[in-house]
Design an enzyme around this catalytic site. Structure first.
Site, PDB file in Angstrom:
ATOM      1  N   ASN A   7      -5.724 -38.684  60.114  1.00  0.00           N
ATOM      2  CA  ASN A   7      -7.079 -39.202  59.977  1.00  0.00           C
ATOM      3  C   ASN A   7      -7.373 -40.051  61.218  1.00  0.00           C
ATOM      4  O   ASN A   7      -6.905 -41.187  61.332  1.00  0.00           O
ATOM      5  CB  ASN A   7      -7.126 -40.045  58.692  1.00  0.00           C
ATOM      6  CG  ASN A   7      -8.505 -40.592  58.397  1.00  0.00           C
ATOM      7  OD1 ASN A   7      -9.415 -40.490  59.226  1.00  0.00           O
ATOM      8  ND2 ASN A   7      -8.667 -41.183  57.229  1.00  0.00           N
ATOM      9  N   ARG A  99      -8.556 -34.807  58.662  1.00  0.00           N
ATOM     10  CA  ARG A  99      -9.822 -35.246  58.087  1.00  0.00           C
ATOM     11  C   ARG A  99     -10.905 -35.066  59.157  1.00  0.00           C
ATOM     12  O   ARG A  99     -10.751 -35.525  60.293  1.00  0.00           O
ATOM     13  CB  ARG A  99      -9.722 -36.723  57.726  1.00  0.00           C
ATOM     14  CG  ARG A  99     -11.032 -37.212  57.197  1.00  0.00           C
ATOM     15  CD  ARG A  99     -11.157 -38.684  57.342  1.00  0.00           C
ATOM     16  NE  ARG A  99     -12.406 -39.106  56.732  1.00  0.00           N
ATOM     17  CZ  ARG A  99     -12.895 -40.313  56.873  1.00  0.00           C
ATOM     18  NH1 ARG A  99     -12.256 -41.212  57.584  1.00  0.00           N
ATOM     19  NH2 ARG A  99     -14.021 -40.634  56.298  1.00  0.00           N
ATOM     20  N   HIS A 189     -17.625 -39.486  52.017  1.00  0.00           N
ATOM     21  CA  HIS A 189     -16.601 -39.829  51.005  1.00  0.00           C
ATOM     22  C   HIS A 189     -16.381 -38.669  50.022  1.00  0.00           C
ATOM     23  O   HIS A 189     -15.922 -38.892  48.902  1.00  0.00           O
ATOM     24  CB  HIS A 189     -17.008 -41.062  50.163  1.00  0.00           C
ATOM     25  CG  HIS A 189     -16.993 -42.356  50.906  1.00  0.00           C
ATOM     26  ND1 HIS A 189     -17.856 -43.392  50.600  1.00  0.00           N
ATOM     27  CD2 HIS A 189     -16.220 -42.805  51.919  1.00  0.00           C
ATOM     28  CE1 HIS A 189     -17.623 -44.409  51.410  1.00  0.00           C
ATOM     29  NE2 HIS A 189     -16.643 -44.080  52.227  1.00  0.00           N
ATOM     30  N   ARG A 250     -22.786 -52.606  56.695  1.00  0.00           N
ATOM     31  CA  ARG A 250     -23.936 -51.690  56.782  1.00  0.00           C
ATOM     32  C   ARG A 250     -25.013 -52.080  55.771  1.00  0.00           C
ATOM     33  O   ARG A 250     -24.693 -52.461  54.642  1.00  0.00           O
ATOM     34  CB  ARG A 250     -23.486 -50.254  56.527  1.00  0.00           C
ATOM     35  CG  ARG A 250     -22.817 -49.619  57.701  1.00  0.00           C
ATOM     36  CD  ARG A 250     -22.223 -48.284  57.345  1.00  0.00           C
ATOM     37  NE  ARG A 250     -20.779 -48.361  57.256  1.00  0.00           N
ATOM     38  CZ  ARG A 250     -20.001 -47.401  56.776  1.00  0.00           C
ATOM     39  NH1 ARG A 250     -20.522 -46.286  56.333  1.00  0.00           N
ATOM     40  NH2 ARG A 250     -18.701 -47.548  56.735  1.00  0.00           N
ATOM     41  N   ASP A 292     -15.513 -58.980  54.045  1.00  0.00           N
ATOM     42  CA  ASP A 292     -14.404 -58.715  53.129  1.00  0.00           C
ATOM     43  C   ASP A 292     -14.728 -59.255  51.741  1.00  0.00           C
ATOM     44  O   ASP A 292     -14.940 -60.450  51.567  1.00  0.00           O
ATOM     45  CB  ASP A 292     -13.140 -59.385  53.691  1.00  0.00           C
ATOM     46  CG  ASP A 292     -11.911 -58.934  52.945  1.00  0.00           C
ATOM     47  OD1 ASP A 292     -11.809 -59.222  51.735  1.00  0.00           O
ATOM     48  OD2 ASP A 292     -11.071 -58.271  53.564  1.00  0.00           O
ATOM     49  N   MET A 293     -14.760 -58.341  50.780  1.00  0.00           N
ATOM     50  CA  MET A 293     -15.200 -58.721  49.434  1.00  0.00           C
ATOM     51  C   MET A 293     -14.285 -59.761  48.795  1.00  0.00           C
ATOM     52  O   MET A 293     -14.740 -60.652  48.087  1.00  0.00           O
ATOM     53  CB  MET A 293     -15.266 -57.462  48.573  1.00  0.00           C
ATOM     54  CG  MET A 293     -16.021 -57.600  47.316  1.00  0.00           C
ATOM     55  SD  MET A 293     -17.666 -58.300  47.537  1.00  0.00           S
ATOM     56  CE  MET A 293     -18.670 -56.861  47.706  1.00  0.00           C
ATOM     57  N   GLY A 341     -11.134 -49.807  47.507  1.00  0.00           N
ATOM     58  CA  GLY A 341     -10.633 -51.191  47.580  1.00  0.00           C
ATOM     59  C   GLY A 341     -11.274 -52.151  46.601  1.00  0.00           C
ATOM     60  O   GLY A 341     -10.585 -52.866  45.865  1.00  0.00           O
ATOM     61  N   ILE A 342     -12.594 -52.176  46.555  1.00  0.00           N
ATOM     62  CA  ILE A 342     -13.287 -53.110  45.665  1.00  0.00           C
ATOM     63  C   ILE A 342     -13.268 -52.589  44.234  1.00  0.00           C
ATOM     64  O   ILE A 342     -12.931 -53.319  43.294  1.00  0.00           O
ATOM     65  CB  ILE A 342     -14.749 -53.315  46.142  1.00  0.00           C
ATOM     66  CG1 ILE A 342     -14.769 -53.860  47.576  1.00  0.00           C
ATOM     67  CG2 ILE A 342     -15.507 -54.233  45.196  1.00  0.00           C
ATOM     68  CD1 ILE A 342     -16.134 -53.843  48.248  1.00  0.00           C
ATOM     69  N   GLU A 344     -11.258 -50.637  42.748  1.00  0.00           N
ATOM     70  CA  GLU A 344      -9.940 -50.593  42.095  1.00  0.00           C
ATOM     71  C   GLU A 344      -9.362 -51.972  41.837  1.00  0.00           C
ATOM     72  O   GLU A 344      -8.452 -52.118  41.032  1.00  0.00           O
ATOM     73  CB  GLU A 344      -8.941 -49.845  43.010  1.00  0.00           C
ATOM     74  CG  GLU A 344      -9.221 -48.380  43.120  1.00  0.00           C
ATOM     75  CD  GLU A 344      -8.439 -47.718  44.261  1.00  0.00           C
ATOM     76  OE1 GLU A 344      -7.372 -48.239  44.641  1.00  0.00           O
ATOM     77  OE2 GLU A 344      -8.918 -46.690  44.762  1.00  0.00           O
ATOM     78  N   GLU A 396      -7.360 -39.977  49.066  1.00  0.00           N
ATOM     79  CA  GLU A 396      -7.917 -38.925  49.915  1.00  0.00           C
ATOM     80  C   GLU A 396      -6.816 -38.137  50.631  1.00  0.00           C
ATOM     81  O   GLU A 396      -6.913 -36.921  50.780  1.00  0.00           O
ATOM     82  CB  GLU A 396      -8.875 -39.537  50.931  1.00  0.00           C
ATOM     83  CG  GLU A 396     -10.120 -40.086  50.258  1.00  0.00           C
ATOM     84  CD  GLU A 396     -10.943 -40.979  51.166  1.00  0.00           C
ATOM     85  OE1 GLU A 396     -11.923 -40.480  51.716  1.00  0.00           O
ATOM     86  OE2 GLU A 396     -10.595 -42.160  51.324  1.00  0.00           O
TER      87      GLU A 396
HETATM   88  P1  AMP Z   1     -11.365 -49.942  51.355  1.00  0.00           P
HETATM   89  O1  AMP Z   1     -12.406 -49.699  52.395  1.00  0.00           O
HETATM   90  O2  AMP Z   1     -11.404 -48.952  50.229  1.00  0.00           O
HETATM   91  O3  AMP Z   1      -9.979 -50.123  51.928  1.00  0.00           O
HETATM   92  O4  AMP Z   1     -11.731 -51.344  50.670  1.00  0.00           O
HETATM   93  C1  AMP Z   1     -11.747 -52.532  51.415  1.00  0.00           C
HETATM   94  C2  AMP Z   1     -12.480 -53.587  50.620  1.00  0.00           C
HETATM   95  O5  AMP Z   1     -11.820 -53.803  49.363  1.00  0.00           O
HETATM   96  C3  AMP Z   1     -12.522 -54.946  51.311  1.00  0.00           C
HETATM   97  O6  AMP Z   1     -13.831 -55.476  51.224  1.00  0.00           O
HETATM   98  C4  AMP Z   1     -11.571 -55.770  50.482  1.00  0.00           C
HETATM   99  O7  AMP Z   1     -11.899 -57.129  50.483  1.00  0.00           O
HETATM  100  C5  AMP Z   1     -11.802 -55.193  49.099  1.00  0.00           C
HETATM  101  N1  AMP Z   1     -10.747 -55.622  48.189  1.00  0.00           N
HETATM  102  C6  AMP Z   1      -9.442 -55.349  48.223  1.00  0.00           C
HETATM  103  N2  AMP Z   1      -8.792 -56.028  47.227  1.00  0.00           N
HETATM  104  C7  AMP Z   1      -9.732 -56.755  46.569  1.00  0.00           C
HETATM  105  C8  AMP Z   1      -9.727 -57.663  45.481  1.00  0.00           C
HETATM  106  N3  AMP Z   1      -8.596 -57.964  44.847  1.00  0.00           N
HETATM  107  N4  AMP Z   1     -10.897 -58.211  45.082  1.00  0.00           N
HETATM  108  C9  AMP Z   1     -12.038 -57.902  45.731  1.00  0.00           C
HETATM  109  N5  AMP Z   1     -12.117 -57.077  46.751  1.00  0.00           N
HETATM  110  C10 AMP Z   1     -10.984 -56.491  47.196  1.00  0.00           C
END
Ligand code: AMP
Length: 416
Positions: A7, A99, A189, A250, A292-293, A341-342, A344, A396
């Site tokens: 990827n 990918r 996605h 975004r 970052d969430m 990420g968020i 899950e 993925e």
């Molecule tokens: P991804 O692009 O799928 O890797 O997701 C990345 C996002 O998932 C980032 O904004 C991370 O802050 C968020 N993330 C990962 N773990 C947590 C968590 N425990 N609580 C909230 N957000 C999370």
């Protein structure tokens, strides 16, 4: 069969080596033998590799381009001290899955790469100028390094959405413009939405035709997808991955007039405005703190930062809006599946999105919601919830590997 899954981003390479074949796919028994990431290709590159059952290997070294990075990966994979089971040399890699972000209207499923396919991917560069060239670099480099005897397969982010009907994928602009420039919604996605839908079918025992679900891939990039009878009929990302939900950086849905207005007011170019909409907007733009969430939630919970809360509320609001829209167009919706990420990992976000949707028949169980973190696949809705709610971790890379095996062995691909 050892499949090398690649990827490539503009300055990064992510890979996995997955031991898989048709029987293992059917039994869900594949094994990840190794994985890794190289960041900052083109300067002092950061390397993190891991072979199954061994400590991670970390390093930093200058890697000029994607080919140098791929050579570096291969040197590590085949080094005796790396000890990847079953991999002693290049000949132990049996196929490569790439990918590819944009397949335009041409590529409706994964396909074995030959010169004609490469030309087709090159033709889509206009549609994804940041992504397709990077994907192609990985393809060119792999062909040079592995030679023609190792089959290579392209797996497209867009192809799962090729089932969208015209009324869903067309923008309401002159039809001739669509015909001439192929300006339409493509959606992204796709591999992730497809995998989540597949896991949903495995969990519930329902057939593809019986599956009517909304999948929510909520990560740094986020998108929602309405899957009816196993087929994508609508998705939130559009002509590019900028449309739809609010994301890490975004903006998601926006009135296109804003671009002209802002360019005029700031005296900036269209490119500069798009850079703002792509890189400085979304959760980062609203909070002024982070994309970052996890950090955002912490800012709200620990410091009661008002704009962190606003960004959280806006993020949830947008997802809710798409759920409502998709329930309306699907006619029948049995489940909502959170992923990425968020989706899950964040009970806070899942709760925020599900709140006040009881009238739609969506009710999550707070205790189950709290438990669903760290890659757990589980149902989090109450027994009374008319629309079930699941957390389904995405994978993925596994889809890339599976499609590669099927294409190479000439086995039919799952249509959706
Ligand atoms: P991804 O692009 O799928 O890797 O997701 C990345 C996002 O998932 C980032 O904004 C991370 O802050 C968020 N993330 C990962 N773990 C947590 C968590 N425990 N609580 C909230 N957000 C999370």
């Amino acid at each position: 069969m050892n499949v090398f899954v690649l990827n490539c981003g503009s300055s990064s390479l992510k890979f996995q080596i997955i031991d898989t074949d048709i029987e293992k796919i059917e039994k869900d028994e594949e094994k990840i033998l190794a994985k890794g990431l190289i960041e900052r290709v083109g300067s002092q590159s950061l390397i993190t590799f891991k072979a199954e059952g061994k400590a991670p290997f970390k390093s930093a070294t200058p890697l000029r381009d994607h080919k140098a990075a791929l050579n570096y990966i291969i040197k590590w994979i085949t080094a005796p001290e790396t000890e990847i089971p079953g991999i002693n040399g290049l000949e132990d890699i049996h196929a490569i899955g790439h990918r590819v972000v944009h397949g335009g209207e041409r590529f409706k499923s994964s396909i074995r790469i030959d010169n004609e396919v490469i030309e087709g991917i090159e033709d889509c560069i206009d549609l994804a100028p940041l992504h397709n060239p990077a994907n192609l670099k990985g393809i060119y480099a792999s062909r040079e390094i592995f030679g023609p005897s190792v089959p290579q397969v392209a797996i497209f982010d867009t192809s799962f959405h090729s089932s969208m009907p015209e009324e869903s994928f067309l923008y309401a602009i002159p039809y001739q413009i669509y015909r001439r420039f192929k300006i339409r919604k493509y959606g992204f996605h796709g591999t992730s939405h497809r995998f989540i839908a597949y896991r949903y079918r495995l969990i519930t025992g329902l057939s593809r035709e019986e599956s009517n679900i909304i999948t929510l891939h909520l990560g740094n990039g986020s998108s929602a997808c309405a899957i009816k009878g196993g087929k994508s009929i609508a998705t939130s990302m559009g002509f590019t991955p900028l449309e739809g939900l609010m994301m890490g950086t975004r903006c998601g849905d926006i009135d296109p007039t804003v671009v002209e207005y802002l360019a005029h007011k700031e005296g900036s170019s269209v490119d500069e405005v798009f850079s703002i909409l792509n890189k400085r907007s979304g959760v980062l733009g609203i909070s002024g703190l982070t994309n970052d969430m996890r950090d955002l939630i912490e800012e709200w919970e620990e410091h009661k930062d008002r704009r962190a809360k606003l960004a959280l509320d806006m993020f949830n609001y947008r997802v809710k809006k798409y759920i409502g829209a998709y329930v309306a167009i699907m006619n029948k919706c049995d489940a909502i599946c959170f992923s990425a990420g968020i989706g899950e990992n964040s009970p806070v976000i899942r709760k925020g999105i599900s709140e006040n949707l009881e009238f739609l028949g969506i009710e999550i169980d707070d205790k189950l919601n709290e438990k669903a973190v760290g890659g757990k696949e589980m149902k989090i809705s109450t027994p009374d919830s008319r629309i079930a709610v699941y957390v389904i971790p995405t994978n993925e890379e596994l889809v890339f590997a599976r499609d590669t095996v099927r294409v190479v062995l000439g086995h039919p691909l799952p249509t959706r």
